[in-house]
Design a protein around this motif. Structure first.
Motif, PDB file in Angstrom:
ATOM      1  N   ALA B  33     103.538  50.304  69.234  1.00 19.72           N
ATOM      2  CA  ALA B  33     104.930  49.083  69.665  1.00 19.72           C
ATOM      3  C   ALA B  33     105.694  50.152  69.427  1.00 19.72           C
ATOM      4  N   LEU B  34     106.878  50.214  70.029  1.00 14.56           N
ATOM      5  CA  LEU B  34     108.028  51.096  69.337  1.00 14.56           C
ATOM      6  C   LEU B  34     109.310  50.669  69.666  1.00 14.56           C
ATOM      7  N   LEU B  35     109.365  49.874  68.381  1.00 13.39           N
ATOM      8  CA  LEU B  35     110.820  48.773  68.674  1.00 13.39           C
ATOM      9  C   LEU B  35     112.049  49.466  68.112  1.00 13.39           C
ATOM     10  N   GLY B  36     112.775  48.753  68.334  1.00 17.18           N
ATOM     11  CA  GLY B  36     114.615  49.530  68.232  1.00 17.18           C
ATOM     12  C   GLY B  36     115.457  48.541  69.107  1.00 17.18           C
ATOM     13  N   PRO B  37     116.915  48.608  69.570  1.00 13.44           N
ATOM     14  CA  PRO B  37     118.083  47.736  69.934  1.00 13.44           C
ATOM     15  C   PRO B  37     117.609  48.990  71.233  1.00 13.44           C
ATOM     16  N   GLY B  39     119.307  52.189  72.649  1.00 14.43           N
ATOM     17  CA  GLY B  39     119.657  53.637  72.522  1.00 14.43           C
ATOM     18  C   GLY B  39     119.494  54.112  71.701  1.00 14.43           C
ATOM     19  N   ALA B  40     118.447  53.641  70.439  1.00 11.13           N
ATOM     20  CA  ALA B  40     117.662  53.869  69.284  1.00 11.13           C
ATOM     21  C   ALA B  40     116.696  54.927  69.726  1.00 11.13           C
ATOM     22  N   GLY B  41     116.026  55.740  71.089  1.00  8.97           N
ATOM     23  CA  GLY B  41     115.796  56.444  71.252  1.00  8.97           C
ATOM     24  C   GLY B  41     114.420  56.265  71.725  1.00  8.97           C
ATOM     25  N   LYS B  42     113.899  55.321  71.881  1.00  6.22           N
ATOM     26  CA  LYS B  42     112.689  54.888  72.556  1.00  6.22           C
ATOM     27  C   LYS B  42     112.314  55.597  74.493  1.00  6.22           C
ATOM     28  N   THR B  43     113.066  54.873  74.521  1.00  9.89           N
ATOM     29  CA  THR B  43     112.159  55.606  75.591  1.00  9.89           C
ATOM     30  C   THR B  43     113.005  56.676  76.012  1.00  9.89           C
ATOM     31  N   SER B  44     113.245  57.867  75.367  1.00  8.42           N
ATOM     32  CA  SER B  44     113.532  59.644  75.504  1.00  8.42           C
ATOM     33  C   SER B  44     112.288  59.703  74.687  1.00  8.42           C
ATOM     34  N   THR B  45     111.824  59.161  73.822  1.00  9.09           N
ATOM     35  CA  THR B  45     110.764  59.651  72.856  1.00  9.09           C
ATOM     36  C   THR B  45     109.828  59.641  74.318  1.00  9.09           C
ATOM     37  N   ILE B  46     109.156  58.090  74.767  1.00  8.03           N
ATOM     38  CA  ILE B  46     108.406  58.516  75.319  1.00  8.03           C
ATOM     39  C   ILE B  46     108.620  59.111  76.607  1.00  8.03           C
ATOM     40  N   GLU B 179     106.749  38.807  70.772  1.00  5.87           N
ATOM     41  CA  GLU B 179     105.504  39.075  71.896  1.00  5.87           C
ATOM     42  C   GLU B 179     104.963  40.147  71.015  1.00  5.87           C
ATOM     43  N   VAL B 180     106.159  41.220  70.693  1.00  3.32           N
ATOM     44  CA  VAL B 180     105.373  41.997  69.847  1.00  3.32           C
ATOM     45  C   VAL B 180     104.439  41.948  68.646  1.00  3.32           C
ATOM     46  N   GLU B 181     105.066  40.443  67.705  1.00  2.88           N
ATOM     47  CA  GLU B 181     104.220  40.103  66.874  1.00  2.88           C
ATOM     48  C   GLU B 181     102.522  39.415  67.294  1.00  2.88           C
ATOM     49  N   LYS B 182     102.724  38.828  68.486  1.00  2.00           N
ATOM     50  CA  LYS B 182     101.556  38.579  69.031  1.00  2.00           C
ATOM     51  C   LYS B 182     100.288  39.683  69.687  1.00  2.00           C
ATOM     52  N   VAL B 183     100.798  41.258  69.582  1.00  2.00           N
ATOM     53  CA  VAL B 183      99.774  42.250  70.309  1.00  2.00           C
ATOM     54  C   VAL B 183     100.085  43.471  69.837  1.00  2.00           C
ATOM     55  N   ALA B 184     100.901  43.402  69.055  1.00  2.00           N
ATOM     56  CA  ALA B 184     101.046  44.973  68.231  1.00  2.00           C
ATOM     57  C   ALA B 184     100.529  44.897  66.501  1.00  2.00           C
ATOM     58  N   ASP B 185      99.524  46.214  66.553  1.00  2.00           N
ATOM     59  CA  ASP B 185      98.507  46.072  65.549  1.00  2.00           C
ATOM     60  C   ASP B 185      99.695  46.964  65.347  1.00  2.00           C
ATOM     61  N   ARG B 186     100.495  48.457  65.306  1.00  2.00           N
ATOM     62  CA  ARG B 186     101.149  48.831  64.345  1.00  2.00           C
ATOM     63  C   ARG B 186     102.411  48.680  65.075  1.00  2.00           C
ATOM     64  N   VAL B 187     103.588  49.052  64.346  1.00  2.00           N
ATOM     65  CA  VAL B 187     104.457  49.295  65.104  1.00  2.00           C
ATOM     66  C   VAL B 187     105.484  50.108  63.901  1.00  2.00           C
ATOM     67  N   ALA B 188     106.577  50.862  64.646  1.00  5.35           N
ATOM     68  CA  ALA B 188     107.375  52.438  64.439  1.00  5.35           C
ATOM     69  C   ALA B 188     108.681  51.201  64.918  1.00  5.35           C
ATOM     70  N   ILE B 189     109.986  50.882  63.341  1.00  3.56           N
ATOM     71  CA  ILE B 189     111.220  50.332  64.186  1.00  3.56           C
ATOM     72  C   ILE B 189     112.082  51.491  64.265  1.00  3.56           C
ATOM     73  N   MET B 190     112.723  52.335  65.416  1.00  5.02           N
ATOM     74  CA  MET B 190     113.715  53.077  65.453  1.00  5.02           C
ATOM     75  C   MET B 190     114.757  52.390  64.764  1.00  5.02           C
ATOM     76  N   ARG B 191     115.909  53.753  64.547  1.00  3.67           N
ATOM     77  CA  ARG B 191     117.126  52.916  64.586  1.00  3.67           C
ATOM     78  C   ARG B 191     117.985  54.505  64.966  1.00  3.67           C
ATOM     79  N   ALA B 255     117.134  43.111  60.038  1.00  2.29           N
ATOM     80  CA  ALA B 255     118.307  43.997  58.463  1.00  2.29           C
ATOM     81  C   ALA B 255     118.321  45.608  58.929  1.00  2.29           C
ATOM     82  N   LEU B 256     116.933  45.852  59.025  1.00  2.63           N
ATOM     83  CA  LEU B 256     116.705  47.282  59.375  1.00  2.63           C
ATOM     84  C   LEU B 256     117.237  48.077  60.362  1.00  2.63           C
ATOM     85  N   VAL B 257     117.456  47.278  61.046  1.00  6.17           N
ATOM     86  CA  VAL B 257     118.468  47.361  62.454  1.00  6.17           C
ATOM     87  C   VAL B 257     119.135  48.290  62.144  1.00  6.17           C
ATOM     88  N   LYS B 258     120.377  47.356  61.326  1.00  5.28           N
ATOM     89  CA  LYS B 258     121.518  46.973  61.204  1.00  5.28           C
ATOM     90  C   LYS B 258     121.640  47.675  59.935  1.00  5.28           C
TER      91      LYS B 258
END
Lengths: 127, 262
Positions: B33-37, B39-46, B179-191, B255-258
């Motif tokens: 899972a790519l996570l982030g608020p 405008g963090a860049g998730k969709t651009s990455t994809i 839901e991320v916690e339920k299904v994701a094995d690895r996550v990357a938090i983007m900011r 906290a990380l995203v702030k």
């Protein structure tokens, strides 16, 4: 096999799996010499990743709770009493420290010890 | 097996740096899972991964067949569900029509309904059915559960989980942490275009604790989480000499995203 996993808990999922399995073994629901479900099967049942179950099993093997039977799967050795003892003694120490901070007198705690260790009283003395 | 490798990817739109040198891999059999608020860049990455946007620099090695669920679930409004599936079949390479219909049934969509009459959630489900009917190894999904009710969301998460157990992989974005916690094995938090934390969810949960200090004091290296009437709460990495409270993934994420680091 199924038990509830709290995905929103701060306790990692692999740890929850370990604790649940240990509790099932300690309660005699899975007996010594019995196979636990394969990694894949348990991952399917709990809807978690294979790696998560694999990690739980690996640590249970390290703790001596499970052992690998090649080509067959994982078999229950028994809950490692030494490890459980160590764990629970650590918990007891923590509790005693808390009681000490609450100014509970030593003889009150000693009295509980005496009662618990008296024959036949052990089961009825759960806190 | 590594299906996707992204190395030092950069993408700007004029002055705006959308993706700022990120690296990660997606392995077979995992949900990443790519996570982030916003405008963090998730969709651009994809979009860079799929070649829908041209990257400025960096390396993308895609070692897999891919099906893609875009963020904007736009379908032909005048078509019926059935005709939409037929059209998807004509575009698709490995499209399993039977699977598409069985998913449509599972999602309780009416094949003769017009796409224009579908709610947001139903349109997402139709797009999901079309994406999942494509027999590939890597499913890239941008906000796949957007607008779904809890029952359907759980169904979709369960399907994603099954994909990973069948040796497929899922790369997906979401902003719904529970839901991320339920299904994701690895996550990357983007900011702000960077990955600020990455790893197995279990590891991330074990890495941090919350520490409260009187207002005015701060914790070296800690991320500001929130303040109470008399205290400030910081997210810090676990260490033997620090006492703290267990941190939920929610708190870690916030906290990380702030990103207010002391």
């Amino acid at each position: 096999m199924w038990f509830a996993i709290d995905f929103n808990s701060h306790v990692p999922v692999y740890k929850q799996i370990k604790e649940n399995l240990k509790a099932l073994i300690a309660a005699g629901k899975i007996k010594e010499g019995e196979f636990v479900p394969s990694i894949r099967r348990l991952a399917q049942d709990l809807e978690v990743n294979l790696n998560t179950v694999a990690r739980a099993y690996r640590e249970l093997v390290e703790e001596g709770v499970l052992k690998v039977v090649r080509g067959m799967g994982y078999v229950v050795v028994g809950v490692n009493e030494e490890g459980m003892t160590r764990e629970n003694l650590a918990k007891l120490r923590e509790l005693l420290l808390k009681l000490k901070q609450l100014n509970v007198e030593r003889r009150v705690i000693e009295k509980i010890c005496e009662e618990v260790f008296e024959d036949g009283a052990a089961e009825s003395e759960k806190p | 097996m590594e299906l996707l490798r992204v190395k030092n990817l950069k993408k700007s739109y004029g002055e705006l740096v959308a993706v700022d040198g990120i690296s990660f891999t997606v392995e077979q059999g995992e949900v990443f899972a790519l996570l982030g608020p916003n405008g963090a860049g998730k969709t651009s990455t994809i979009k860079c991964i799929l070649g829908l946007r041209k990257k400025d620099s960096g390396e993308i090695v895609l070692n897999s067949s891919v099906a893609y669920l875009p963020e904007k679930k736009e379908l032909y409004r005048s078509y019926t569900v059935e005709r939409m599936i037929k059209t998807a079949k004509s575009y698709g390479k490995n499209f399993d029509e039977k699977k598409a219909y069985s998913l449509v049934e599972e999602f309780k969509l009416n094949p003769s309904e017009k796409v224009a009459n579908l709610s947001h959630g139903m349109a997402t489900l139709l797009y999901l059915a079309i994406t999942l009917a494509e027999d590939v190894t890597l499913y890239v999904m941008d906000e796949p559960t957007w607008g779904l009710d809890p029952l359907m969301r759980n169904k979709v998460l369960s399907i994603m989980r099954k994909l990973s157990l069948d040796g497929k992989a899922v790369l997906y974005t979401s902003h719904i942490l529970s839901e991320v916690e339920k299904v994701a094995d690895r996550v990357a938090i983007m900011r702000k275009g960077k990955i600020v934390e990455m790893g197995p969810l279990d590891d991330i949960k074990e890495k941090y604790i919350l520490v409260s200090v009187p207002k005015g004091e701060s914790v070296e290296g800690g991320y500001f989480y929130k303040e109470t009437t008399e205290e400030e709460i910081y997210l810090v990495e676990k260490a033997t000499n620090i006492e703290g409270q267990p941190a939920s993934f929610d708190a870690i994420f916030e906290a990380l995203v702030k990103g207010e680091r002391k």
